[in-house]
Scaffold this motif. Structure first.
Motif, short mmCIF file in Angstrom:
data_model
loop_
_atom_site.label_atom_id
_atom_site.label_comp_id
_atom_site.label_asym_id
_atom_site.label_seq_id
_atom_site.Cartn_x
_atom_site.Cartn_y
_atom_site.Cartn_z
N ARG A 81 0.78 -1.45 -0.09
CA ARG A 81 -0.23 0.01 0.08
C ARG A 81 0.89 1.28 0.07
O ARG A 81 0.51 2.02 -0.79
CB ARG A 81 -0.83 0.01 1.32
N ILE A 82 1.94 1.20 0.90
CA ILE A 82 2.84 2.28 0.70
C ILE A 82 3.54 2.48 -0.32
O ILE A 82 3.74 3.78 -1.02
CB ILE A 82 3.84 2.02 2.13
N SER A 83 3.90 1.59 -1.07
CA SER A 83 4.59 1.60 -2.43
C SER A 83 3.90 2.24 -3.58
O SER A 83 4.11 3.04 -4.26
CB SER A 83 5.02 0.25 -2.95
N GLY A 84 2.26 1.69 -3.47
CA GLY A 84 1.44 2.38 -4.50
C GLY A 84 1.18 3.91 -4.13
O GLY A 84 1.31 4.62 -5.05
N SER A 85 1.25 4.31 -2.67
CA SER A 85 0.99 5.59 -2.64
C SER A 85 2.26 6.45 -3.01
O SER A 85 1.89 7.51 -3.39
CB SER A 85 0.78 5.67 -1.12
N THR A 86 3.46 6.20 -2.76
CA THR A 86 4.51 6.69 -3.07
C THR A 86 4.87 6.86 -4.63
O THR A 86 5.47 7.72 -5.20
CB THR A 86 5.66 6.14 -2.20
N GLY A 87 4.16 5.78 -5.21
CA GLY A 87 4.63 5.71 -6.84
C GLY A 87 5.71 5.11 -6.81
O GLY A 87 6.39 5.34 -8.04
N ILE A 88 6.46 4.54 -6.03
CA ILE A 88 7.79 3.82 -6.07
C ILE A 88 7.74 2.50 -5.92
O ILE A 88 7.04 1.71 -5.14
CB ILE A 88 8.77 4.39 -4.82
N GLU A 89 8.44 1.73 -6.87
CA GLU A 89 8.20 0.47 -7.07
C GLU A 89 9.03 -0.15 -5.74
O GLU A 89 10.14 0.19 -5.29
CB GLU A 89 8.95 -0.14 -8.23
N PRO A 90 8.69 -1.54 -5.31
CA PRO A 90 9.17 -1.95 -4.24
C PRO A 90 10.42 -2.29 -3.99
O PRO A 90 11.14 -1.94 -3.10
CB PRO A 90 8.46 -3.56 -3.92
N ALA A 91 11.29 -2.70 -5.29
CA ALA A 91 12.55 -2.99 -5.45
C ALA A 91 13.49 -1.69 -5.23
O ALA A 91 14.67 -1.67 -4.87
CB ALA A 91 12.95 -3.57 -6.58
N LYS A 92 12.81 -0.52 -5.16
CA LYS A 92 13.58 0.93 -4.70
C LYS A 92 13.13 1.28 -3.60
O LYS A 92 13.27 2.57 -3.45
CB LYS A 92 13.18 1.79 -6.19
N LEU A 93 12.45 0.55 -2.94
CA LEU A 93 12.15 1.26 -1.42
C LEU A 93 13.12 0.51 -0.31
O LEU A 93 13.39 -0.85 -0.39
CB LEU A 93 10.77 0.88 -1.01
N LEU A 94 13.67 1.15 0.71
CA LEU A 94 14.51 0.63 1.84
C LEU A 94 13.63 0.84 2.99
O LEU A 94 13.36 2.00 3.51
CB LEU A 94 15.74 1.07 1.95
N PHE A 95 13.55 -0.03 3.99
CA PHE A 95 12.68 0.15 5.22
C PHE A 95 13.99 -0.28 6.29
O PHE A 95 14.56 -1.36 6.21
CB PHE A 95 11.70 -1.05 5.29
N LEU A 96 13.60 0.92 7.38
CA LEU A 96 14.68 0.51 8.28
C LEU A 96 13.80 0.32 9.69
O LEU A 96 13.00 1.34 10.07
CB LEU A 96 15.63 1.67 8.83
N SER A 97 14.10 -0.81 10.44
CA SER A 97 13.32 -0.98 11.63
C SER A 97 14.25 -2.03 12.82
O SER A 97 14.96 -2.59 12.11
CB SER A 97 11.88 -1.61 11.62
N ASP A 98 13.84 -1.92 13.69
CA ASP A 98 14.32 -2.90 14.91
C ASP A 98 13.41 -4.17 14.85
O ASP A 98 13.98 -4.97 15.63
CB ASP A 98 14.59 -2.02 16.05
N ARG A 99 12.49 -4.22 14.35
CA ARG A 99 11.50 -5.36 14.72
C ARG A 99 11.55 -6.42 13.48
O ARG A 99 11.15 -6.19 12.45
CB ARG A 99 10.15 -4.95 14.89
#
Length: 239
Positions: A173-191
């Protein structure tokens, strides 16, 4: 070892990642707890408050629950650290006002803001995805020890506008909202569960492991891990 990622955007968790969970638990939670009763009695007609109260009543199966019962449910969820959307909404209202009054100043680890500035200046877009409400996120980044950081950010996501953080569909859903394909998104989390969900949606994911944080000993599973943001080099995708 430096981790290198070429992406169009980085999506940031807050607690345990950019900021100390202890600050949230020891400062923000008690601040909200002490103000729930006043909020529920004095602001019940506010649309955001009314919607959250209705969600609490639905969640506990008591459509006629009064303000005292709603407050009891909120405090119980707070004790459990439950990521309940109406709890996060009402906390966000209280925290936003606390930040605006100068009662509160947010916390960031020392390595975070310099890297956010570097990544942003290189053309990488920055977004936030936290279980805390969008209102709370905005207040957090507006009232940092280094001043207003919201100019670095392109968007805010929470469990209401994106969905639960351990479900892959939320990241789609976030990928669709940003218009950025998943392979060009980086998520940072401790969980680890959140990192698993992001990867299942086709994202890159890096676990942040900071000593003293709740998930430090557990680790981040088979995900790449960094102790600080300056161990991650992020550059803008050219394709």
């Amino acid at each position: 070892m430096t981790l290198r990622h070429t992406v169009d955007a980085v999506v940031l968790d807050i607690e345990g990642t950019t900021s100390a969970t202890g600050f949230v638990v020891d400062v923000l939670y008690p601040y909200a707890r002490s103000r729930f009763a006043a909020l529920l009695s004095e602001r019940s007609g506010d649309p955001e408050v009314a919607r959250a109260v209705a969600q609490v009543r639905e969640a506990i199966g008591e459509p006629g629950a009064d303000a005292v019962r709603v407050e009891k449910a909120l405090n119980a969820w707070l004790d459990e650290d439950r990521k309940a959307t109406p709890l996060k909404t009402l906390q966000g209202v209280i925290w936003s006002e606390g930040f605006a009054r100068g009662d509160l100043v947010s916390h960031f680890y020392d390595d975070v803001v310099p890297e956010l500035r570097t990544w942003h200046s290189s053309g990488v877009r920055l977004h936030v995805y936290s279980s805390g409400s969008v209102a709370a996120q905005r207040a957090w980044f507006t009232n940092s020890p280094e001043g207003d950081l919201t100019s670095l950010l392109s968007g805010f996501y929470d469990t209401e506008n994106a969905g639960p953080k351990q479900e892959a569909e939320s990241y789609r859903r976030i990928s669709g909202s940003t218009g950025i394909e998943p392979a060009k998104l980086l998520f940072l989390s401790d969980r680890p569960g959140e990192l698993d969900a992001a990867r299942a949606a086709g994202w890159h994911a890096v676990g942040i492991r900071r000593p003293g944080e709740p998930y430090f000993e557990q680790g981040v599973g088979d995900h790449a891990a960094a102790g600080t943001f300056d161990e991650i080099t992020v550059s803008r995708s050219t394709s």
